[in-house]
Motif scaffolding. Structure first.
Motif, PDB file in Angstrom:
ATOM      1  N   THR A  87       0.812  -1.216   0.000  1.00  0.00           N
ATOM      2  CA  THR A  87       0.000   0.000   0.000  1.00  0.00           C
ATOM      3  C   THR A  87       0.845   1.265   0.000  1.00  0.00           C
ATOM      4  O   THR A  87       0.363   2.335  -0.343  1.00  0.00           O
ATOM      5  CB  THR A  87      -0.952   0.027   1.210  1.00  0.00           C
ATOM      6  OG1 THR A  87      -0.184  -0.124   2.412  1.00  0.00           O
ATOM      7  CG2 THR A  87      -1.958  -1.107   1.126  1.00  0.00           C
ATOM      8  N   GLY A  88       2.118   1.146   0.396  1.00  0.00           N
ATOM      9  CA  GLY A  88       2.977   2.326   0.435  1.00  0.00           C
ATOM     10  C   GLY A  88       3.730   2.601  -0.842  1.00  0.00           C
ATOM     11  O   GLY A  88       4.415   3.635  -0.948  1.00  0.00           O
ATOM     12  N   LEU A  89       3.615   1.722  -1.849  1.00  0.00           N
ATOM     13  CA  LEU A  89       4.419   1.887  -3.061  1.00  0.00           C
ATOM     14  C   LEU A  89       4.003   3.098  -3.884  1.00  0.00           C
ATOM     15  O   LEU A  89       4.849   3.871  -4.346  1.00  0.00           O
ATOM     16  CB  LEU A  89       4.337   0.615  -3.908  1.00  0.00           C
ATOM     17  CG  LEU A  89       5.056  -0.606  -3.346  1.00  0.00           C
ATOM     18  CD1 LEU A  89       4.917  -1.785  -4.300  1.00  0.00           C
ATOM     19  CD2 LEU A  89       6.528  -0.303  -3.086  1.00  0.00           C
ATOM     20  N   LEU A  90       2.703   3.269  -4.113  1.00  0.00           N
ATOM     21  CA  LEU A  90       2.257   4.415  -4.915  1.00  0.00           C
ATOM     22  C   LEU A  90       2.591   5.742  -4.232  1.00  0.00           C
ATOM     23  O   LEU A  90       3.088   6.660  -4.902  1.00  0.00           O
ATOM     24  CB  LEU A  90       0.762   4.309  -5.213  1.00  0.00           C
ATOM     25  CG  LEU A  90       0.374   3.301  -6.297  1.00  0.00           C
ATOM     26  CD1 LEU A  90      -1.136   3.165  -6.401  1.00  0.00           C
ATOM     27  CD2 LEU A  90       0.962   3.699  -7.648  1.00  0.00           C
ATOM     28  N   ARG A  94       5.003   8.596  -5.959  1.00  0.00           N
ATOM     29  CA  ARG A  94       4.538   9.966  -6.176  1.00  0.00           C
ATOM     30  C   ARG A  94       5.414  10.981  -5.453  1.00  0.00           C
ATOM     31  O   ARG A  94       5.680  12.063  -5.981  1.00  0.00           O
ATOM     32  CB  ARG A  94       3.081  10.081  -5.719  1.00  0.00           C
ATOM     33  CG  ARG A  94       2.104   9.334  -6.631  1.00  0.00           C
ATOM     34  CD  ARG A  94       0.765   9.120  -5.982  1.00  0.00           C
ATOM     35  NE  ARG A  94      -0.151   8.410  -6.881  1.00  0.00           N
ATOM     36  CZ  ARG A  94      -1.197   7.701  -6.464  1.00  0.00           C
ATOM     37  NH1 ARG A  94      -1.475   7.623  -5.171  1.00  0.00           N
ATOM     38  NH2 ARG A  94      -1.960   7.071  -7.349  1.00  0.00           N
ATOM     39  N   GLU A  95       5.893  10.614  -4.266  1.00  0.00           N
ATOM     40  CA  GLU A  95       6.795  11.509  -3.550  1.00  0.00           C
ATOM     41  C   GLU A  95       8.122  11.654  -4.292  1.00  0.00           C
ATOM     42  O   GLU A  95       8.721  12.732  -4.309  1.00  0.00           O
ATOM     43  CB  GLU A  95       7.031  10.998  -2.127  1.00  0.00           C
ATOM     44  CG  GLU A  95       7.849  11.960  -1.280  1.00  0.00           C
ATOM     45  CD  GLU A  95       7.998  11.508   0.156  1.00  0.00           C
ATOM     46  OE1 GLU A  95       8.859  12.084   0.860  1.00  0.00           O
ATOM     47  OE2 GLU A  95       7.270  10.589   0.586  1.00  0.00           O
ATOM     48  N   MET A  96       8.578  10.563  -4.918  1.00  0.00           N
ATOM     49  CA  MET A  96       9.808  10.649  -5.702  1.00  0.00           C
ATOM     50  C   MET A  96       9.664  11.654  -6.838  1.00  0.00           C
ATOM     51  O   MET A  96      10.542  12.498  -7.061  1.00  0.00           O
ATOM     52  CB  MET A  96      10.167   9.272  -6.277  1.00  0.00           C
ATOM     53  CG  MET A  96      11.481   9.244  -7.058  1.00  0.00           C
ATOM     54  SD  MET A  96      11.806   7.647  -7.869  1.00  0.00           S
ATOM     55  CE  MET A  96      10.743   7.798  -9.329  1.00  0.00           C
ATOM     56  N   ALA A 102       9.478  16.168 -11.242  1.00  0.00           N
ATOM     57  CA  ALA A 102       9.331  15.453 -12.512  1.00  0.00           C
ATOM     58  C   ALA A 102       7.880  15.032 -12.712  1.00  0.00           C
ATOM     59  O   ALA A 102       7.126  14.847 -11.751  1.00  0.00           O
ATOM     60  CB  ALA A 102      10.231  14.229 -12.541  1.00  0.00           C
ATOM     61  N   THR A 103       7.487  14.871 -13.962  1.00  0.00           N
ATOM     62  CA  THR A 103       6.132  14.414 -14.278  1.00  0.00           C
ATOM     63  C   THR A 103       6.086  12.931 -14.615  1.00  0.00           C
ATOM     64  O   THR A 103       5.022  12.317 -14.569  1.00  0.00           O
ATOM     65  CB  THR A 103       5.560  15.202 -15.467  1.00  0.00           C
ATOM     66  OG1 THR A 103       6.418  15.012 -16.616  1.00  0.00           O
ATOM     67  CG2 THR A 103       5.473  16.688 -15.142  1.00  0.00           C
ATOM     68  N   GLN A 104       7.239  12.353 -14.973  1.00  0.00           N
ATOM     69  CA  GLN A 104       7.317  10.943 -15.316  1.00  0.00           C
ATOM     70  C   GLN A 104       8.544  10.337 -14.628  1.00  0.00           C
ATOM     71  O   GLN A 104       9.507  11.046 -14.322  1.00  0.00           O
ATOM     72  CB  GLN A 104       7.456  10.758 -16.833  1.00  0.00           C
ATOM     73  CG  GLN A 104       6.296  11.286 -17.656  1.00  0.00           C
ATOM     74  CD  GLN A 104       5.109  10.345 -17.670  1.00  0.00           C
ATOM     75  OE1 GLN A 104       5.258   9.141 -17.495  1.00  0.00           O
ATOM     76  NE2 GLN A 104       3.915  10.890 -17.882  1.00  0.00           N
ATOM     77  N   GLY A 105       8.505   9.043 -14.402  1.00  0.00           N
ATOM     78  CA  GLY A 105       9.658   8.398 -13.795  1.00  0.00           C
ATOM     79  C   GLY A 105       9.557   6.898 -13.831  1.00  0.00           C
ATOM     80  O   GLY A 105       8.674   6.315 -14.484  1.00  0.00           O
ATOM     81  N   SER A 139       3.071   8.605 -14.842  1.00  0.00           N
ATOM     82  CA  SER A 139       2.852   9.861 -14.128  1.00  0.00           C
ATOM     83  C   SER A 139       2.326   9.593 -12.723  1.00  0.00           C
ATOM     84  O   SER A 139       1.936   8.469 -12.394  1.00  0.00           O
ATOM     85  CB  SER A 139       1.852  10.736 -14.889  1.00  0.00           C
ATOM     86  OG  SER A 139       0.574  10.119 -14.912  1.00  0.00           O
ATOM     87  N   ALA A 140       2.291  10.629 -11.905  1.00  0.00           N
ATOM     88  CA  ALA A 140       1.824  10.472 -10.528  1.00  0.00           C
ATOM     89  C   ALA A 140       0.366  10.044 -10.472  1.00  0.00           C
ATOM     90  O   ALA A 140      -0.029   9.246  -9.616  1.00  0.00           O
ATOM     91  CB  ALA A 140       2.012  11.788  -9.767  1.00  0.00           C
TER      92      ALA A 140
END
Length: 272
Positions: A87-90, A94-96, A102-105, A139-140
């Motif tokens: 549950t903490g991955l997204l 998004r914090e990264m 950045a908009t993509q990663g 994207s986030a």
């Protein structure tokens, strides 16, 4: 004594990475790779187990930016390494993107996950390890998660059992599953994928068995023979059910039998 404030000194230093680049060429991915870090993985029921993970972290860099801040990847990981969970991955991803502006990663990491298992007759418990790897990208708002799991099991040959007066050859098998969640959603917990694959094998594996347990798992495999094709189809049926219920968008499955009477392995692959 003249003590300097490090934060004040930092503000005086030039931020070269954030300066404008005159070439104006965007970079698709820039970041760090092959970073090994101690982590604590928190499972589906809140249990946790330590491991060592290998990370790759990257973001897209706009054409007008000279560079990205590589140290922020490590700083972010250091803050979250002891509280990794499905549950903490997204939120982590998004914090990264936010920290790196950045908009993509892309965030990838692999680790051995340890699960405590109880032997079927004696009740002794021990750890079993399973290989996990994760990939988050996009994207986030529409990040996509891919989960890869490798589950070792036992398979017993139906043909060998049918033609032999006694006994049947068996082997260790690897069930490799790759599941892709719909954008913004989570895949099934790795523990659920592991249980599903083990339930379809001739027998599951254990880290520690007493003699009474060895009898149980040997007879269980003998009573439940499966070709590599059988195991692949039975595991695929479970993945198809998850796909039809919307828990995953697609999957790739491969079962490999490391044959005990041949010097080669047999495999079966299903993509859905």
């Amino acid at each position: 004594m003249n003590l300097r404030d490090p934060n004040t000194e930092l503000l005086k230093m030039p931020d070269v990475q954030s300066s404008e680049d005159e070439r104006h060429i965007a970079i698709e991915r820039v970041g760090i790779r092959a970073l090994r870090y101690p982590v604590l993985w928190h499972g589906e029921h809140g249990q946790s187990a330590g491991s060592v993970a290998t990370f790759s972290m990257a973001v897209g860099l706009s054409a007008d930016r000279k560079g990205t801040h590589m140290s922020r990847f490590v700083a972010l990981l250091d803050e979250h390494a002891q509280k990794l969970s499905l549950t903490g991955l997204l939120p982590l991803y998004r914090e990264m993107l936010t920290r790196l502006d950045a908009t993509q990663g892309e965030l990838q990491f692999s680790l051995p996950m340890f699960m405590r298992k109880v032997a079927p007759a004696s009740g002794v418990s021990s750890f079993m390890d399973y290989e996990l790897s994760w990939r988050l990208s996009g994207s986030a708002d529409a990040a996509r998660i891919t989960l890869n799991v490798l589950v070792p099991v036992t398979s017993l040959c139906p043909c060998s059992k049918a033609i032999s007066e006694y006994g049947a050859h068996n082997q260790r098998s690897h069930v490799r599953m790759s599941v892709v969640a719909a954008p913004g959603n989570l895949p099934p917990a790795p523990e659920a994928l592991i249980r599903m694959a083990e339930s379809q094998a001739s027998s599951e594996l254990y880290g520690l068995l007493k003699r009474v347990d060895e009898k149980v798992v040997t007879e269980r495999a003998y009573d439940n023979p499966k070709f590599v094709e059988d195991l692949a189809r039975d595991v695929a049926a479970g993945l198809i059910d998850w796909r039809e219920r919307g828990q995953i968008e697609s999957f790739s499955l491969e079962v490999e039998n490391f044959e005990s009477i041949h010097n080669h392995s047999a495999f079966a692959q299903i993509i859905g």
